[in-house]
Design a protein around this motif. Sequence first.
Motif, PDB file in Angstrom:
ATOM      1  N   SER A  49      46.174  43.003  40.893  1.00 40.86           N
ATOM      2  CA  SER A  49      45.179  43.315  41.556  1.00 40.86           C
ATOM      3  C   SER A  49      44.606  44.705  41.380  1.00 40.86           C
ATOM      4  O   SER A  49      43.311  44.918  41.528  1.00 40.86           O
ATOM      5  N   ASP A 169      40.315  37.238  43.306  1.00 50.21           N
ATOM      6  CA  ASP A 169      41.731  37.616  43.251  1.00 50.21           C
ATOM      7  C   ASP A 169      42.513  36.728  44.107  1.00 50.21           C
ATOM      8  O   ASP A 169      42.193  36.915  45.431  1.00 50.21           O
ATOM      9  N   GLU A 170      43.195  35.930  43.747  1.00 54.70           N
ATOM     10  CA  GLU A 170      43.724  34.606  44.379  1.00 54.70           C
ATOM     11  C   GLU A 170      43.039  34.130  45.209  1.00 54.70           C
ATOM     12  O   GLU A 170      43.044  33.835  46.478  1.00 54.70           O
TER      13      GLU A 170
END
Lengths: 227, 408
Positions: A49, A169-170
């Motif tokens: 991240s 991000d995910e």
Amino acid sequence: MSKPVINIKNVTKTYKMGEIEVHALRGISFDVQKGEVISIMGPSGSGKSTLMNIIGCLDHLTTGEYNLDGKDIANLDDDELAQIRNQKVGFVFQNFNLLARSTALSNVELPLRYAGQIENRLQLAEKALTSVGLEDRIHHKPSELSGGQQQRVAIARAIINNPAIILADEPTGNLDSKSGDEIMELLLGLNKKNGTTLIIVTHDPQIASHTRRTIQLFDGLIQERES
Amino acid sequence: MNFAQILREAWNSLTSNKMRSVLTILGIVIGVAAVIAMLAIGSGAQDTILNQISGIGTNLLFIFEGNEMDGTTTTQPLTLQDAQAITELFAAPHVDVVAPVIQSSGVVKYSGESKSTQIFGITPEYQDARNYELLEGEFVNEQNVNGRASVALIGVDVADKLFGQRDNLLGETIHIEGQPFRIIGVLAPKGGGQFGSQDDVILVPMTTAKSRLMNRDQNRVDIIYVKAISADSVPEATSEIEEILRKRHRTDLGENDFTIYSQQDFLSLASSITNIFTVLLGGIAGISLLVGGIGIMNIMLVSVTERTKEIGLRKAIGAKKKDILIQFLTESSLLSFMGGIMGIILGWILSSAIGSVASAQGVILEPQVGLEAIFLATIFSSAVGLFFGIYPANKAANLEPVEALRHE
Ligand SMILES: Nc1ncnc2c1ncn2[C@@H]1O[C@H](COP(=O)(O)OP(=O)(O)O)[C@@H](O)[C@H]1O
Ligand SMILES: [Mg+2]
């Protein structure tokens, strides 16, 4: 190949928490070419991240160089970074991050407002929502949409300004596997159709296998490179 | 973003938490209403007082002994001879009527009822000087004065209290400070309430007052009322009187040892006093507006904390500091602006309510909601919202996007 969209050299990021220093990134270098699809994998806390935030110009790097779309990012001030985020980057977050009180349409047109665009906002937002298959949910609020639909709204918001890169991000982290697959399909489809550069952080090797290139992060360093 | 969008967003945000917004606005409403009402009452009271002073006559002058300006050491009292001198036609051509007066307060009784009132020892000229009319009977005449007659004229307030009626009182005997006096007339009401009512009086011949009610040196008087021949000749009359009295008091070189007030002097004195009074009231009310402003600041700080994640998201998709700043400032200003509008309306209602209560109590008070008070309240309340919004908005604008996004 032409000039890379992303050019990162020896980037480090150190968080200071009082006396303690957390070295989240410890010297990262890599290029991303225009139109590439990349997955970033690694265990929790490895710096994924952090890296995404730096690529997305959300955070300042501690040392190193970063070029985005031919522009040196290292020395820009907050407002210049805001403009770059607005124009060149589209974010897709794990938890969607939609404005709860606003309709899908208002959520999607918001980046255009901050871009100062007056005309065509609603038409463009409608088009973006159509392209993610939500033409009949335009006036729904996030609470009236399923998780997968909310993430579609977020994707529509990410593409509204025709960004140079989309950072996810995910993106499937909060979704069931079926919706997750659909979201991945949608993202990869955007890349195929428009040639949008795509960087996806994921835990799922299956998802990573969809991308031609994977960056493995471990403890703030790139561990290995696969092509 | 354009202004309409910014406003709409602020509105949506405020209405999404209605109770909280209403309570915050209430603080401003009360503050503004208080300011409006206090200013209205202040200027209403000012009007009433100034009207009453105007009622005493535009061409009237009052002469008092002493000089407040520099507390003169050797003050000579005003005398009957001074009054006499002022009546000289050649020396004071602009003077019409001169009425010397002695006065004190005293208690008047009639069969069990008693009342404390203002007693004036007067000469017949007093009627002309003060424009008194009679409901019944006759005014004090020369014979009454020369004969030290125990006769009295009573104001209607006194009549109401002692007799419960205003007519058929001639010949009744009242006791002033224990001395019996026969009523020879009832003064017509002059109106005016709280400001030294001109109806709550008893007039008796000066000579009688001196010998029976008040201790005064033989010729000493308390006030000399002078009526100029017209309102325009007040300045001339004033300087003529000044010249005469200076000569008589041998103050050729020093300051006057007497003071001449015109109605104008009283008007400006009263208006400066009521202005202070109004500012004071408005200032106290302003404090509640300040408290309302602090309420806004408080709620905006809570709002910034609650919406940290939203702020992070907005920044992530391109909001600049200025955008966030404007967003929150608009919300706080909108709160206070709405509070201001409602406060003006409430203040208006409040002041007319106070006005009606006052008039029900027999007090003449017409609160005046001035345009400038409304203007001031609007500007001031919006400014309060802006001012107290700056800190929270700035806090929001300076959030680090990453930190804000991580906030739960
Ligand atoms: N704002 C921060 N302050 C302090 N430490 C942080 C902050 N953000 C991340 N970190 C630390 O940096 C490391 C990398 O975090 P992160 O990039 O979120 O990892 P990942 O996304 O791979 O799980 C972790 O050790 C984390 O605790
Ligand atoms: Mg992470």
